[in-house]
Design a protein around this motif. Structure first.
Motif, PDB file in Angstrom:
ATOM      1  N   ASN A 164       5.596  -6.984  -2.235  1.00 50.34           N
ATOM      2  CA  ASN A 164       6.621  -6.711  -1.340  1.00 50.34           C
ATOM      3  C   ASN A 164       6.567  -5.418  -0.818  1.00 50.34           C
ATOM      4  O   ASN A 164       5.822  -4.426  -1.296  1.00 50.34           O
ATOM      5  CB  ASN A 164       7.901  -6.857  -2.167  1.00 50.34           C
ATOM      6  N   ALA A 165       7.461  -5.006   0.261  1.00 48.45           N
ATOM      7  CA  ALA A 165       7.468  -3.742   1.088  1.00 48.45           C
ATOM      8  C   ALA A 165       7.810  -2.566  -0.013  1.00 48.45           C
ATOM      9  O   ALA A 165       7.429  -1.556   0.222  1.00 48.45           O
ATOM     10  CB  ALA A 165       8.351  -3.774   2.133  1.00 48.45           C
ATOM     11  N   SER A 166       8.723  -3.170  -1.058  1.00 46.68           N
ATOM     12  CA  SER A 166       8.832  -1.958  -1.798  1.00 46.68           C
ATOM     13  C   SER A 166       8.077  -1.654  -2.950  1.00 46.68           C
ATOM     14  O   SER A 166       8.042  -0.415  -3.425  1.00 46.68           O
ATOM     15  CB  SER A 166      10.376  -2.490  -2.628  1.00 46.68           C
ATOM     16  N   ASP A 167       6.931  -2.376  -2.881  1.00 47.27           N
ATOM     17  CA  ASP A 167       6.120  -2.073  -3.955  1.00 47.27           C
ATOM     18  C   ASP A 167       5.208  -1.017  -3.088  1.00 47.27           C
ATOM     19  O   ASP A 167       5.260  -0.899  -1.888  1.00 47.27           O
ATOM     20  CB  ASP A 167       4.943  -3.035  -4.200  1.00 47.27           C
ATOM     21  N   ASP A 168       4.186  -0.129  -3.997  1.00 49.49           N
ATOM     22  CA  ASP A 168       3.242   0.692  -3.217  1.00 49.49           C
ATOM     23  C   ASP A 168       2.372  -0.046  -2.613  1.00 49.49           C
ATOM     24  O   ASP A 168       1.769  -0.818  -3.323  1.00 49.49           O
ATOM     25  CB  ASP A 168       2.775   1.716  -4.306  1.00 49.49           C
ATOM     26  N   ARG A 169       1.985  -0.032  -1.342  1.00 45.14           N
ATOM     27  CA  ARG A 169       1.146  -0.761  -0.794  1.00 45.14           C
ATOM     28  C   ARG A 169       0.118   0.166   0.131  1.00 45.14           C
ATOM     29  O   ARG A 169      -0.320  -0.285   0.959  1.00 45.14           O
ATOM     30  CB  ARG A 169       1.767  -1.656   0.432  1.00 45.14           C
ATOM     31  N   GLY A 170      -0.077   1.210  -0.574  1.00 40.26           N
ATOM     32  CA  GLY A 170      -1.406   1.903   0.061  1.00 40.26           C
ATOM     33  C   GLY A 170      -2.552   1.342   0.014  1.00 40.26           C
ATOM     34  O   GLY A 170      -2.662   0.128  -0.707  1.00 40.26           O
ATOM     35  N   ILE A 171      -3.488   1.431   0.612  1.00 44.81           N
ATOM     36  CA  ILE A 171      -4.814   0.544   0.767  1.00 44.81           C
ATOM     37  C   ILE A 171      -5.359   0.263  -0.650  1.00 44.81           C
ATOM     38  O   ILE A 171      -5.623  -0.668  -0.982  1.00 44.81           O
ATOM     39  CB  ILE A 171      -5.808   1.463   1.607  1.00 44.81           C
ATOM     40  N   ASP A 172      -5.449   1.626  -1.345  1.00 41.85           N
ATOM     41  CA  ASP A 172      -6.186   1.485  -2.577  1.00 41.85           C
ATOM     42  C   ASP A 172      -5.486   0.366  -3.625  1.00 41.85           C
ATOM     43  O   ASP A 172      -6.053  -0.418  -4.351  1.00 41.85           O
ATOM     44  CB  ASP A 172      -6.528   2.728  -3.307  1.00 41.85           C
ATOM     45  N   VAL A 173      -4.161   0.462  -3.575  1.00 39.43           N
ATOM     46  CA  VAL A 173      -3.204  -0.213  -4.518  1.00 39.43           C
ATOM     47  C   VAL A 173      -3.585  -1.794  -4.066  1.00 39.43           C
ATOM     48  O   VAL A 173      -3.693  -2.441  -5.124  1.00 39.43           O
ATOM     49  CB  VAL A 173      -1.830   0.115  -4.285  1.00 39.43           C
ATOM     50  N   VAL A 174      -3.376  -1.899  -2.784  1.00 35.65           N
ATOM     51  CA  VAL A 174      -3.499  -3.189  -2.272  1.00 35.65           C
ATOM     52  C   VAL A 174      -4.865  -4.053  -2.867  1.00 35.65           C
ATOM     53  O   VAL A 174      -4.807  -5.098  -3.402  1.00 35.65           O
ATOM     54  CB  VAL A 174      -3.328  -3.348  -0.881  1.00 35.65           C
ATOM     55  N   ARG A 175      -6.044  -3.005  -2.415  1.00 35.59           N
ATOM     56  CA  ARG A 175      -7.217  -3.635  -2.750  1.00 35.59           C
ATOM     57  C   ARG A 175      -7.277  -4.007  -4.460  1.00 35.59           C
ATOM     58  O   ARG A 175      -7.705  -4.896  -4.908  1.00 35.59           O
ATOM     59  CB  ARG A 175      -8.228  -2.516  -2.285  1.00 35.59           C
ATOM     60  N   ASN A 176      -6.978  -2.925  -5.231  1.00 34.69           N
ATOM     61  CA  ASN A 176      -7.067  -3.061  -6.371  1.00 34.69           C
ATOM     62  C   ASN A 176      -6.349  -4.161  -7.248  1.00 34.69           C
ATOM     63  O   ASN A 176      -6.761  -5.069  -7.911  1.00 34.69           O
ATOM     64  CB  ASN A 176      -6.710  -1.741  -7.328  1.00 34.69           C
ATOM     65  N   GLN A 177      -5.153  -4.315  -6.691  1.00 32.56           N
ATOM     66  CA  GLN A 177      -4.227  -5.265  -7.388  1.00 32.56           C
ATOM     67  C   GLN A 177      -4.751  -6.852  -6.939  1.00 32.56           C
ATOM     68  O   GLN A 177      -4.818  -7.551  -7.609  1.00 32.56           O
ATOM     69  CB  GLN A 177      -2.747  -5.278  -6.813  1.00 32.56           C
ATOM     70  N   ILE A 178      -5.189  -6.913  -5.456  1.00 37.04           N
ATOM     71  CA  ILE A 178      -5.609  -8.258  -5.147  1.00 37.04           C
ATOM     72  C   ILE A 178      -7.161  -8.361  -5.884  1.00 37.04           C
ATOM     73  O   ILE A 178      -7.405  -9.487  -6.383  1.00 37.04           O
ATOM     74  CB  ILE A 178      -5.877  -8.221  -3.520  1.00 37.04           C
ATOM     75  N   LYS A 179      -7.833  -7.454  -6.155  1.00 39.26           N
ATOM     76  CA  LYS A 179      -9.249  -7.482  -6.388  1.00 39.26           C
ATOM     77  C   LYS A 179      -8.901  -8.169  -8.030  1.00 39.26           C
ATOM     78  O   LYS A 179      -9.642  -9.054  -8.222  1.00 39.26           O
ATOM     79  CB  LYS A 179      -9.978  -6.363  -6.512  1.00 39.26           C
ATOM     80  N   GLU A 180      -8.071  -7.474  -8.909  1.00 40.22           N
ATOM     81  CA  GLU A 180      -7.985  -7.826 -10.045  1.00 40.22           C
ATOM     82  C   GLU A 180      -7.446  -9.370 -10.139  1.00 40.22           C
ATOM     83  O   GLU A 180      -7.767 -10.028 -10.958  1.00 40.22           O
ATOM     84  CB  GLU A 180      -6.834  -6.932 -10.630  1.00 40.22           C
TER      85      GLU A 180
END
Ligand SMILES: Nc1ncnc2c1ncn2[C@@H]1O[C@H](COP(=O)(O)OP(=O)(O)OP(=O)(O)O)[C@@H](O)[C@H]1O
Ligand SMILES: [Mg+2]
Length: 328
Positions: free
Chosen positions: A78-94
């Motif tokens: 969600n928008a309220s989550d931290d969605r910097g590029i690295d965070v998104v990349r890592n979460q999705i990757k995991e």
């Protein structure tokens, strides 16, 4: 259990459980269902105004695909989550790379409120989407498609969620009224449908708020209560204001408009919206109507840009007085 359900906001209590509970979006629901059935679900983009069922639809779809334990197969950002590029990349990757216990094809990644992601983050997403397409599907939710980067848009099949038709809201609301044992007068129901403007979330929130105003739960909710809960002026008040602007001298008109506004806690922008509604029913020469609407639109724009309230209020009076001179 019963108690916790009692405390829930109605928008959560009555959130659609299945795709069949999603009202007024039949075509979208049918198409998406067909994709799933044929095993060729594309990446999805749901966009459109608030409260039309975007989040509800994708969650109901996930439930339909994966059953009760759908949460294991779905990553929701969600928008309220931290969605910097690295965070998104890592979460999705995991998420995407963990082995699936049940082989149900792909996993689902929901990016809610994607239009508030930075361009850099959106750009990073396009590589990520490509990389994980083998075992994941992305569903991007947004209010405005034009705030998404073209690269992202071109990777998704788009569905526009229209404001819900009044009939769809009426059906849902009627259901909720029965379940809650709440009564609405026919005028109140009509006002609710009109003022919700296709936003089911707003309709349910106003209903819940109007129930809270009742001293005795068996009473009927009135039209006035609906206007008050929604923070919109009653058409009668708009009529009074318009009449004063037309007939009275400037000072009296200014006083009258302000009195209505302060007694009901209305913003000038609410008054303008109300006026536009009321003026729809007036018989006017086309040139009067055009001038009136264009000028009121200017004032509305000025207010949204932070224009001075007193000046804009005066401008509204000026607009009404001069435009109606055209009527002769
Ligand atoms: N089409 C619909 N059918 C039934 N209920 C709906 C529908 N759309 C919205 N609702 C109700 O309104 C609430 C909000 O809907 P939802 O979260 O799906 O809206 P949204 O389109 O995702 O809005 P936003 O753009 O603000 O995120 C839901 O909990 C549900 O109760
Ligand atoms: Mg949503």
């Amino acid at each position: 259990m019963a108690r916790s359900a009692e405390n829930l906001p109605w928008i959560e209590k009555y959130r659609p459980e299945t795709l069949d509970d999603v009202y007024g979006q039949t075509e979208i629901v049918e198409t998406v269902r067909k994709f799933v059935k044929e095993g060729r679900l594309p990446h999805l983009l749901f966009y459109g105004p608030p409260g039309t069922g975007k989040t509800s639809t994708i969650v109901a779809l996930a439930r339909e695909i994966y059953g009760k334990n759908y949460r294991n197969m779905v990553l929701e950002l969600n928008a309220s989550d931290d969605r910097g590029i690295d965070v998104v990349r890592n979460q999705i990757k995991e998420f995407a790379s963990t082995r699936q216990i049940f082989s149900k094809g792909f996993k689902l990644i929901i990016l809610d409120e994607a239009d508030s992601m930075t361009n850099a983050a959106q750009n990073a997403l396009r590589r990520i989407i490509e990389k994980y397409t083998k075992n994941t599907r992305f569903c991007i939710l947004a209010n405005y498609a034009h705030k998404l980067t073209p690269a992202l848009l071109s990777r998704c099949t788009r569905f526009r969620f229209q404001p819900l038709p009044a009939a769809a809201i009426e059906k849902r609301v009627t259901n909720v009224l029965i379940k809650e044992g709440l009564k609405l007068s026919p005028e109140a129901l009509k006002a609710l449908l009109k003022l919700s403007k296709g936003d089911m979330r707003r309709a349910l929130n106003v209903l819940q708020a109007s129930k809270a105003t009742l001293d005795d739960p068996s009473e009927e909710v009135t039209e006035n209560t609906i206007y008050e809960c929604i923070g919109a002026p009653h058409p009668q008040e708009i009529e009074t204001a318009l009449e004063s602007m037309l007939k009275d001298d400037w000072g009296t008109a200014f006083y009258t408009v302000n009195k209505i506004r302060t007694s009901k806690g209305l913003a000038l922008i609410d008054m303008i919206e109300g006026m536009i509604e009321v003026l729809e029913d007036y018989e006017l020469k086309p040139e009067t109507r055009t001038q009136l609407l264009c000028k009121l639109a200017d004032v509305e724009y000025a207010i949204s840009k932070g224009g001075n309230d007193k000046i804009q209020n005066s401008a509204v009076i000026g607009v009404i007085k001069t435009s109606f001179e055209l009527e002769g």
